[in-house]
Design an enzyme around this catalytic site. Structure first.
Site, mmCIF file in Angstrom:
data_model
loop_
_atom_site.group_PDB
_atom_site.id
_atom_site.type_symbol
_atom_site.label_atom_id
_atom_site.label_comp_id
_atom_site.label_asym_id
_atom_site.label_seq_id
_atom_site.Cartn_x
_atom_site.Cartn_y
_atom_site.Cartn_z
ATOM 1 N N ASP A 1 -24.137 6.767 72.491
ATOM 2 C CA ASP A 1 -25.527 7.049 72.095
ATOM 3 C C ASP A 1 -25.638 7.667 70.704
ATOM 4 O OD1 ASP A 1 -24.531 9.569 72.468
ATOM 5 O OD2 ASP A 1 -25.736 10.034 74.228
ATOM 6 N N HIS B 1 -31.844 27.727 41.651
ATOM 7 C CA HIS B 1 -32.811 27.845 40.569
ATOM 8 C C HIS B 1 -33.753 29.043 40.751
ATOM 9 C CE1 HIS B 1 -35.438 26.864 37.407
ATOM 10 N NE2 HIS B 1 -36.355 26.257 38.118
ATOM 11 N N ARG C 1 -31.638 22.371 46.536
ATOM 12 C CA ARG C 1 -32.739 22.093 45.594
ATOM 13 C C ARG C 1 -34.103 22.316 46.233
ATOM 14 N NH1 ARG C 1 -30.538 16.358 43.853
ATOM 15 N NH2 ARG C 1 -29.735 16.572 45.967
ATOM 16 N N GLN C 2 -34.175 22.219 47.548
ATOM 17 C CA GLN C 2 -35.462 22.463 48.226
ATOM 18 C C GLN C 2 -35.546 23.970 48.493
ATOM 19 O OE1 GLN C 2 -37.752 20.019 48.892
ATOM 20 N NE2 GLN C 2 -39.227 21.283 49.997
ATOM 21 N N LYS D 1 -37.037 19.059 30.783
ATOM 22 C CA LYS D 1 -37.239 17.937 31.712
ATOM 23 C C LYS D 1 -38.523 18.147 32.502
ATOM 24 C CE LYS D 1 -34.766 17.503 35.760
ATOM 25 N NZ LYS D 1 -33.528 17.282 36.510
ATOM 26 N N ARG E 1 -40.161 16.434 35.890
ATOM 27 C CA ARG E 1 -39.902 15.453 36.949
ATOM 28 C C ARG E 1 -41.214 14.862 37.431
ATOM 29 N NH1 ARG E 1 -35.989 13.554 39.966
ATOM 30 N NH2 ARG E 1 -34.337 14.923 39.246
ATOM 31 N N ASP F 1 -31.696 19.963 31.312
ATOM 32 C CA ASP F 1 -32.897 20.745 31.625
ATOM 33 C C ASP F 1 -32.549 22.225 31.554
ATOM 34 O OD1 ASP F 1 -31.485 21.241 34.004
ATOM 35 O OD2 ASP F 1 -32.528 19.634 35.065
ATOM 36 N N ASP G 1 -24.268 18.498 33.945
ATOM 37 C CA ASP G 1 -25.273 18.844 34.946
ATOM 38 C C ASP G 1 -24.555 19.206 36.242
ATOM 39 O OD1 ASP G 1 -27.784 19.378 35.877
ATOM 40 O OD2 ASP G 1 -28.511 17.317 35.833
HETATM 41 C C1 R5P Z 1 -32.008 19.272 39.323
HETATM 42 O O1 R5P Z 1 -32.587 20.298 39.143
HETATM 43 C C2 R5P Z 1 -30.537 19.107 39.220
HETATM 44 O O2 R5P Z 1 -29.953 20.051 38.379
HETATM 45 C C3 R5P Z 1 -30.197 17.705 38.748
HETATM 46 O O3 R5P Z 1 -30.595 17.545 37.405
HETATM 47 C C4 R5P Z 1 -30.865 16.661 39.595
HETATM 48 O O4 R5P Z 1 -30.656 16.923 40.958
HETATM 49 C C5 R5P Z 1 -30.355 15.283 39.253
HETATM 50 O O5 R5P Z 1 -30.953 14.336 40.090
HETATM 51 P P1 R5P Z 1 -31.066 12.822 39.650
HETATM 52 O O6 R5P Z 1 -29.696 12.339 39.367
HETATM 53 O O7 R5P Z 1 -31.696 12.129 40.827
HETATM 54 O O8 R5P Z 1 -31.962 12.788 38.447
#
Ligand code: R5P
Length: 295
Positions: A36, A127, A92-93, A192, A194, A169, A219
């Site tokens: 399952d 962050h 990130r959330q 940046k 988004r 960013d 990054d």
């Molecule tokens: C965001 O704040 C992170 O530092 C990365 O820049 C982000 O998660 C990158 O995501 P993606 O590759 O989808 O642009």
């Protein structure tokens, strides 16, 4: 047994490197999947101090297995349970971006906090959260920096003194500095905005001189590649020299890295926190050093 390192098979090579660095025997958890779709992890013999290596990309499946296994480690005598999770998901959330959303960062950290005595991770995305101690209140947490593994690697490669270290960013500023400062390199961060999961807009500072300079674009996470693709394209159109991209946690697949190459990246490297085709920088020694004093 007093000390053991356990891992899941998907990360066998990374866990083996950590076992060698720590000189601790490695054994694997077996995961049985029922018809399952439910799973049951079966752990090897636990030790009084059991270190668990688990990178938590593809987190929905892995988190459940890990939390179930934590119960098994406790039932089988682990008094000190140490989680090595080089990639910590859902960081990130860290707020509700839209009405009706959870703060996933807090939920996931709380689950791990109650299951483990210590958690070690690398470049967690914090962050709006000042430190891991805000998230892990009972478990001891350790925040390692991938820059500390990258800097000696770049030194050994004799990175050129005119190299410009760029973050896409403002959030990337801490690791941009942690890489550029010990190497004596110039650095800058882009801005940046988004627009959606896959659409970002990137701007360079007006007075930044890019033309002809080798670039190290860094990054913490690459997921869709949208951020680094836009930053790479901007650098290309500004006449940059060869562009190397360094990512701590490469969540994207080969198609994502191909798209970065097409945008102009000459080289893409990442740590082995999420094992894959770009994981050139091994974190085992960094993690082992942090564990060594406390075992
Ligand atoms: C965001 O704040 C992170 O530092 C990365 O820049 C982000 O998660 C990158 O995501 P993606 O590759 O989808 O642009």
């Amino acid at each position: 047994m007093t000390l053991a390192l356990h891992a899941f098979r998907e990360e066998a090579a990374e866990a083996q490197r950590l076992a060698s660095a720590l000189q601790v025997p490695l054994a694997f958890v077996n995961v049985h999947t029922f018809p399952d779709g439910e799973t049951v992890p079966r752990i090897p013999e636990a030790a009084r101090t059991t270190i668990v290596y688990r990178s938590l990309h593809q987190p929905n499946k892995k988190l459940v297995e890990l939390l179930l296994a934590a119960d098994a480690w406790r039932r089988n005598g682990a008094e000190s349970l140490i989680l090595v999770a080089p990639y910590l998901p859902y960081m990130r959330q860290d707020t509700t971006f839209r009405t009706g959303e959870p703060v996933s960062q807090r939920v996931v950290a709380r689950l791990l906090d109650t299951a483990f005595d210590r958690a070690i991770t690398v470049d967690p995305h914090l962050h709006r959260t000042a430190s891991l101690a805000e998230l892990f209140t009972t478990c001891t947490s350790t925040h390692l920096y991938a820059a500390d593994a990258l800097v000696p690697y770049l030194r050994a490669e004799r990175v050129g003194p005119t190299t410009l270290v760029i973050g896409p960013d403002i959030e990337s500023d801490p690791w941009v500095r942690r890489i550029s400062e010990p190497l004596g390199l110039d650095h800058a961060t882009f801005r940046k905005v988004r627009r959606s999961d896959v659409d970002v807009e990137i701007q360079a500072p007006a007075d930044l001189s890019i033309a002809g300079r080798p670039i190290l674009l860094v990054d913490d996470i690459c997921s869709t590649g949208g951020t680094l693709r836009k930053a790479t394209a901007l650098l290309q159109s500004s006449g940059a020299g060869p562009i190397t991209i360094f990512i701590t946690h490469m969540l994207g697949d080969a198609e994502v890295s191909d798209s970065l190459s097409r945008a102009g990246a000459a080289r893409i490297i990442s740590t082995d926190s999420c094992p894959g085709h770009t994981s050139e920088i091994h974190l085992a020694n960094l993690i082992a050093q942090s564990l060594a004093g406390s075992l």
